[in-house]
Design an enzyme around this catalytic site. Structure first.
Site, PDB file in Angstrom:
ATOM      1  N   MET A  39      -5.604  -7.592   8.996  1.00  0.00           N
ATOM      2  CA  MET A  39      -5.081  -6.711  10.049  1.00  0.00           C
ATOM      3  C   MET A  39      -6.056  -5.557  10.275  1.00  0.00           C
ATOM      4  O   MET A  39      -7.091  -5.475   9.645  1.00  0.00           O
ATOM      5  CB  MET A  39      -3.700  -6.227   9.652  1.00  0.00           C
TER       6      MET A  39
ATOM      7  N   ARG B   8       8.192 -46.352 -11.294  1.00  0.00           N
ATOM      8  CA  ARG B   8       8.290 -47.255 -10.132  1.00  0.00           C
ATOM      9  C   ARG B   8       7.784 -48.630 -10.578  1.00  0.00           C
ATOM     10  O   ARG B   8       6.578 -48.870 -10.611  1.00  0.00           O
ATOM     11  CB  ARG B   8       7.444 -46.725  -8.981  1.00  0.00           C
TER      12      ARG B   8
ATOM     13  N   ARG C 221      13.218 -47.592 -12.572  1.00  0.00           N
ATOM     14  CA  ARG C 221      13.864 -47.967 -11.320  1.00  0.00           C
ATOM     15  C   ARG C 221      13.594 -49.429 -11.012  1.00  0.00           C
ATOM     16  O   ARG C 221      12.470 -49.914 -11.166  1.00  0.00           O
ATOM     17  CB  ARG C 221      13.299 -47.102 -10.192  1.00  0.00           C
TER      18      ARG C 221
ATOM     19  N   ASN D  92      12.064 -37.648  -1.258  1.00  0.00           N
ATOM     20  CA  ASN D  92      11.107 -38.155  -0.265  1.00  0.00           C
ATOM     21  C   ASN D  92      11.875 -38.928   0.812  1.00  0.00           C
ATOM     22  O   ASN D  92      11.771 -38.646   2.000  1.00  0.00           O
ATOM     23  CB  ASN D  92      10.086 -39.103  -0.906  1.00  0.00           C
TER      24      ASN D  92
ATOM     25  N   TYR E 295      17.116 -31.583 -14.588  1.00  0.00           N
ATOM     26  CA  TYR E 295      15.665 -31.684 -14.775  1.00  0.00           C
ATOM     27  C   TYR E 295      14.963 -31.925 -13.451  1.00  0.00           C
ATOM     28  O   TYR E 295      15.579 -32.315 -12.457  1.00  0.00           O
ATOM     29  CB  TYR E 295      15.314 -32.812 -15.761  1.00  0.00           C
TER      30      TYR E 295
ATOM     31  N   LYS F  58       0.838  -1.199   0.000  1.00  0.00           N
ATOM     32  CA  LYS F  58       0.000   0.000   0.000  1.00  0.00           C
ATOM     33  C   LYS F  58       0.877   1.256   0.000  1.00  0.00           C
ATOM     34  O   LYS F  58       0.670   2.173  -0.799  1.00  0.00           O
ATOM     35  CB  LYS F  58      -0.915  -0.005   1.229  1.00  0.00           C
TER      36      LYS F  58
ATOM     37  N   ARG G 168      -3.712   2.696   8.640  1.00  0.00           N
ATOM     38  CA  ARG G 168      -3.947   1.392   8.001  1.00  0.00           C
ATOM     39  C   ARG G 168      -2.665   0.570   7.937  1.00  0.00           C
ATOM     40  O   ARG G 168      -1.584   1.113   7.744  1.00  0.00           O
ATOM     41  CB  ARG G 168      -4.412   1.578   6.551  1.00  0.00           C
TER      42      ARG G 168
ATOM     43  N   GLY H 176      16.181 -38.588  -4.685  1.00  0.00           N
ATOM     44  CA  GLY H 176      14.900 -39.069  -4.141  1.00  0.00           C
ATOM     45  C   GLY H 176      14.644 -38.291  -2.860  1.00  0.00           C
ATOM     46  O   GLY H 176      14.972 -38.737  -1.767  1.00  0.00           O
TER      47      GLY H 176
ATOM     48  N   ARG I  25      -2.892  -1.660  -6.510  1.00  0.00           N
ATOM     49  CA  ARG I  25      -1.958  -2.795  -6.380  1.00  0.00           C
ATOM     50  C   ARG I  25      -2.340  -3.838  -7.430  1.00  0.00           C
ATOM     51  O   ARG I  25      -3.427  -3.768  -8.016  1.00  0.00           O
ATOM     52  CB  ARG I  25      -2.036  -3.406  -4.975  1.00  0.00           C
TER      53      ARG I  25
ATOM     54  N   CYS J 206      13.372 -36.640  -8.434  1.00  0.00           N
ATOM     55  CA  CYS J 206      12.087 -37.283  -8.698  1.00  0.00           C
ATOM     56  C   CYS J 206      11.239 -37.435  -7.455  1.00  0.00           C
ATOM     57  O   CYS J 206      10.209 -38.080  -7.477  1.00  0.00           O
ATOM     58  CB  CYS J 206      12.298 -38.622  -9.392  1.00  0.00           C
TER      59      CYS J 206
ATOM     60  N   SER K 154      19.535 -39.390  -9.582  1.00  0.00           N
ATOM     61  CA  SER K 154      18.234 -38.752  -9.427  1.00  0.00           C
ATOM     62  C   SER K 154      17.982 -38.639  -7.922  1.00  0.00           C
ATOM     63  O   SER K 154      18.021 -39.644  -7.206  1.00  0.00           O
ATOM     64  CB  SER K 154      17.145 -39.588 -10.092  1.00  0.00           C
TER      65      SER K 154
ATOM     66  N   HIS L 124     -15.303  -9.993   1.283  1.00  0.00           N
ATOM     67  CA  HIS L 124     -14.228 -10.855   1.773  1.00  0.00           C
ATOM     68  C   HIS L 124     -14.298 -12.248   1.138  1.00  0.00           C
ATOM     69  O   HIS L 124     -13.302 -12.780   0.646  1.00  0.00           O
ATOM     70  CB  HIS L 124     -14.338 -10.962   3.299  1.00  0.00           C
TER      71      HIS L 124
ATOM     72  N   GLY M 252      -8.125  -7.888   4.781  1.00  0.00           N
ATOM     73  CA  GLY M 252      -8.944  -7.958   5.990  1.00  0.00           C
ATOM     74  C   GLY M 252      -8.289  -8.618   7.192  1.00  0.00           C
ATOM     75  O   GLY M 252      -8.930  -8.827   8.212  1.00  0.00           O
TER      76      GLY M 252
END
Ligand code: PEP
Ligand code: MG
Length: 919
Positions: A124, A596, A652, A810, A893, A43, A113, A808, A357, A873, A806, A475, A122
């Site tokens: 604050m 997989r 894999r 996870n 990649y 703002k 403000r 992994g 904005r 991956c 690659s 809102h 909305g």
């Protein structure tokens, strides 16, 4: 809702330390400008920029975001030097305004403000009419010759200040207000005259004195200090924190405070206040769009209390102000090169701009607007790429109602179409219930008279939002659009009883838990559960709709083609079966980063063969079962390779522990017991018992750290042999058909180069045998996943054998944190609430820990082998903020699920345009 783009990585959140803490704007000149959002908030920087551009902006000052941080650091105190700076700038403001704070002749009134770098609608607090006191109100009356207006402003101020700063509940004031109305025998607020409002003011002051033990503060500088601090405090209120959590906005950036001369939209019928957009934020259409209220103040429009008039009608009532507003906003759009969301006030026919904005928009609108802006030569394709939040593309893939089904059911009402999309679910009436029911696995729609910022958590989980009051910029509408939630607002015929948990519509009573559906594009509401239909984009991709018949598809494709031009990262998909690979290719993936293979074992009729392999007591029996699996796998590989039209495919070898393919131990025990109890004997019982014995033998206390990944290939080399043979036979067959494939065979869960070496010997031997048998020579690669911390640390050694890595992420996240992938959900939410973690590390990469290991793996691997091919991956491959990180560390990649490929294409282009490899 889908996850969000990390604001942290997309922009530098730390602003340079500045010694100036207050920035003035007024009289056509501002200390700040549009590039100072970090310091002045959105703002503040917008007001500065508009002032510099010579637009009619009431003068004011912005107290920087740094002061907010100082306020928290100094335990709610502002250093004297900054207080002095504020006072000096207030003097400047008085001069520019030609009015004095607290004056009994010509008082200056200000608004206070909040304004953070990212808009948080909305969330604050705001205070209007500050500066009024018992003297100044008379001064205001003197200046405006309007006693009613002056005392109405004063009572509004005491109420707002009382609520926001002194934390007195709103209804205590409303009670007094109603009492005066009753006493005077009037219904509407506007029917109260000056004398009545004088009495309201006295009663309000009484409320403050009684509730706080002190008189209402009369001194304007004291009022201002208290209001400023309340705005700073509101930065940490629960709803603002929740909003930041959802939108990934860091806490430490703080909010600025804007103190600005008040202008009044409530001086009479020649005054108004309103908000608008330079284009339609729901549909993207190029139309002047917005709402206003005559004779109203500030928040009345957004609060959704009165349903406003559409902005076109302003031309009829205040034509000059309307014309000027159109000119200014058109200029602002050109200047900012993006759709603007603006706020204005007209005081006695004079227009003032209060904010501009970038407008929040739906994903659908984002794509339309970005492509239109390029067609209008307002932005280049490169700039257009940066205008669309990658996550927003998900909205375009979301299903809509099946038109045939939808048509069959009559609409019970129609509201305003605030945010497109199909919503169907069980009705709940509170945000808390929305969360509770969703946790129980139900799909809910949130029905409210109007939403308030405190409803944010419920809106987040609901399928859609339906409200009875409010306009297109209420809102519910603003937040619904931003979240990409189908939203219908202002459905005025709904009679909602939130306490009784029912609503009435056209003679029907709908109870909590009943199903309803609504369409955020038409606004229609129906009392039924309605089946949905794939999005237009998916219909084009599956061939059921011609591309040229879908405007949105053509634009989506155009935008992504531009993105492809600027991205450096390759985009692959994680796909296990030919149909997934085809979809991924259609979405633009040019390669499979992870197939997989064990998922293929679950195909129809395959589980018994896999079980046969697992139950085999000796190698010969195991090989027999593997021989049966071989042709099945080969056909799958053939299909996946073919779907990728020659792009690289990483396959894999088997990863999960073998017991995952067997029945559960407890179930088998029950079955055996039942068979024995019912007198069954013979072969069937013996087989069951044998199965149970093997299941018990394979049982592991911690299977994620047990006999899985490369460990299976090492202990049962014949599995690696079969899989290699299937891969190579499929590739050779395609080679003979004229499609050149370079298979990438990937060994999972490697922590030591010796493990990989063991497997590579097998792969190379079988590959050579297969090529000889087939009479074809093809190129293939052998690589590994880096998903064990030791693998990353010893990447230099592993790269001596691996031809590609690659990551992994996870497993790497699981093993780096020591958080079980399958159990972490129980505590991660609490970790985030307690700010121990900013975000779920399984969704967005933890750059400091897991990311450091990725970086180490990259550096060490490339040191040994500069041309090593590097990808990722894990699930993070489709997460925009993680993609920024992978761009920085220089991967080749990212690979993600087929549906996230569009998101990844766009995020990769944005990453290439905003970060550098090696940063
Ligand atoms: C990983 O661990 O990141 C990975 C992609 O493998 P999976 O999810 O199959 O363990
Ligand atoms: Mg893994």
């Amino acid at each position: 809702m889908a996850k969000k783009t990390s604001k942290k990585t997309m922009s530098s959140s730390s602003s340079p330390k500045s010694h100036k803490h207050v920035y003035f704007f007024g009289n056509g000149k501002a200390d700040g400008n549009r590039h100072m959002k970090d310091l002045l908030g959105g703002k503040g920087s917008g007001l500065a920029e508009m002032t510099n551009a010579g637009l009619p902006v009431p003068p004011g000052l912005t107290i920087t975001t740094e002061v907010c941080n100082i306020y928290y650091k100094e335990k709610a105190k502002i250093p004297a030097a900054i207080e002095r700076e504020i006072v000096e700038n207030l003097k400047k403001l008085e001069k520019a305004a030609g009015a004095t704070l607290g004056s009994s002749e010509n008082p200056l009134l200000v608004s206070v403000r909040s304004g953070a770098k990212f808009s948080m609608p909305g969330m604050m607090d705001t205070i209007l009419n500050l500066g009024l006191n018992d003297d100044a109100v008379e001064g205001l009356k003197h200046r405006t010759k309007n006693g009613r207006f002056s005392f109405d402003s004063y009572r509004r101020f005491i109420q707002m200040f009382g609520n926001v700063v002194l934390e007195i509940p709103k209804d205590v004031f409303e009670h007094e207000f109603d009492a005066v109305k009753k006493q005077r025998n009037v219904k509407l607020d506007t029917e109260l005259d000056e004398n009545a409002l004088r009495e309201v003011v006295e009663r309000y002051k009484g409320v403050v004195a009684k509730r706080t033990g002190r008189a209402f503060p009369q001194e304007p500088h004291t009022q201002l200090t208290m209001a400023r601090d309340a705005v700073f405090r509101s930065w940490m209120n629960p709803r603002a924190q929740e909003y930041r959590r959802i939108y990934d906005i860091p806490d430490h950036i703080g909010t600025a405070v804007n103190v600005q001369m008040m202008v009044f939209g409530n001086t009479g019928e020649r005054s108004a206040t309103g908000v608008g957009f330079t284009r339609n934020p729901a549909t993207g259409k190029k139309e002047f769009y917005g709402e206003f209220l005559i004779n109203a103040q500030g928040e009345d429009v957004v609060a959704g209390i009165r349903t406003p008039q559409t902005i076109g009608e302003l031309e009829l009532v205040l034509p000059n102000a309307y014309k000027q507003l159109r000119q200014i906003t058109t200029r602002l759009e050109k200047h900012y090169k993006d759709v603007q969301d603006f706020e204005f006030t007209i005081q006695d026919e004079r227009l003032f701009m209060l904010q501009t904005r970038s407008g929040k928009r739906t994903g659908y609108a984002a794509v339309i607007i970005a492509t239109d802006l390029v067609a209008e030569h307002l932005v280049t394709p490169k700039e257009a790429i940066l205008l669309v939040d990658p996550e927003a593309l998900n909205q375009l893939l979301a299903p809509g109602f099946d038109p045939a089904e939808w048509k069959k059911i009559p609409a019970v009402t129609k509201g305003l179409p605030a945010s497109p999309g199909a919503a169907s679910g069980q009705v709940v009436f509170t945000a808390d219930d929305a969360v509770k029911w969703t946790r129980e696995g139900k799909q809910v729609v949130l029905v409210r008279r109007e939403t308030v910022p405190d409803d944010i958590h419920g809106m987040f989980v609901a399928q859609g939002i339906l409200t009875a009051t409010g306009g297109m910029t209420s809102h519910a509408a603003v937040v619904g659009r931003q979240m990409g939630k189908p939203s219908v607002v202002g459905a005025g015929e709904l009679r909602i009883d939130e306490h009784g948990r029912t609503f009435k519509i056209g003679g029907h009573t709908v109870k909590e838990g009943d199903y309803i559906s609504f369409d955020g594009l038409s606004g229609e509401v129906k009392l039924a559960r309605v089946a949905s239909k794939p999005s237009e984009i998916l219909q084009v991709l599956d061939g059921s709709l011609a591309a040229k018949k879908s405007d949105i598809y053509l634009r989506f494709e155009k935008l992504l083609t531009w993105a492809d031009k600027y991205r450096r990262l390759g985009i692959r998909a994680n796909a296990d079966l030919p149909d997934q690979a085809e979809l991924a290719y259609a979405f633009g993936a040019r390669g499979i980063g992870l197939c997989r293979t064990e998922h293929m074992f679950f195909g129809e009729g395959r589980i018994p063969i896999v079980q046969e392999m697992i139950l085999a007591d000796n190698e010969a029996d195991r090989r027999k079962a593997l021989d049966k699996l071989l042709p099945l796998q080969r056909d799958d590989f053939y299909g996946v390779f073919k779907a990728m039209h020659g792009s690289p495919v990483t396959i894999r070898t088997i990863d999960p522990p073998l017991h995952e393919f067997l029945p559960k131990r407890e179930e088998l025990m029950v079955e055996v017991a039942v068979m024995e109890a019912t007198g069954k004997s013979g072969r069937a019982l013996e087989e069951k018992k044998h199965l149970l014995a093997r299941v018990e033998q394979l049982h592991e206390f911690n299977p994620m750290l047990g006999h899985r990944g490369v460990r299976l290939g090492i202990t049962y080399p014949e599995i690696t042999e079969m899989q290699t043979r299937a891969i190579m036979e499929a590739a050779c067959r395609l080679n003979k058909e004229g499609l050149k494939i370079v298979p990438e065979i990937m060994i999972p869960l490697v922590g030591s180069v010796k493990e990989l070496r063991d497997q590579k010997v097998i792969v190379d031997r079988v590959a050579a045998e297969t090529m000889k048998a087939q009479g074809v020579k093809i190129k293939y690669l052998v690589g590994t996943m880096i998903e064990i911390p030791r693998g990353a640390v010893t990447a230099d050694q592993i790269a001596q054998v691996a031809q590609f890595f690659s990551f992994g992420t996870n497993d790497l996240t699981q093993l780096t944190f020591g958080f079980s992938r399958d159990d972490a959900g129980k505590f991660l939410r609490i970790y985030q609430e307690k700010k121990i973690l900013d975000k779920d590390p399984f969704a967005s990469i933890d750059t400091e820990g897991v990311g450091a290991l990725v970086r180490m793996g990259v550096e060490r691997g490339r040191k040994t082998s500069p041309d090593l091919k590097l990808g990722i991956c894990g699930e993070h491959g489709g997460d925009p903020s993680s993609i920024h990180f992978f761009e920085k560390v220089g991967l080749d990649y990212v690979s993600c699920s087929p549906y996230r490929v569009p998101v990844a294409r766009l995020a990769a282009a944005q990453a290439a345009l905003s970060v550098k490899v090696g940063d």
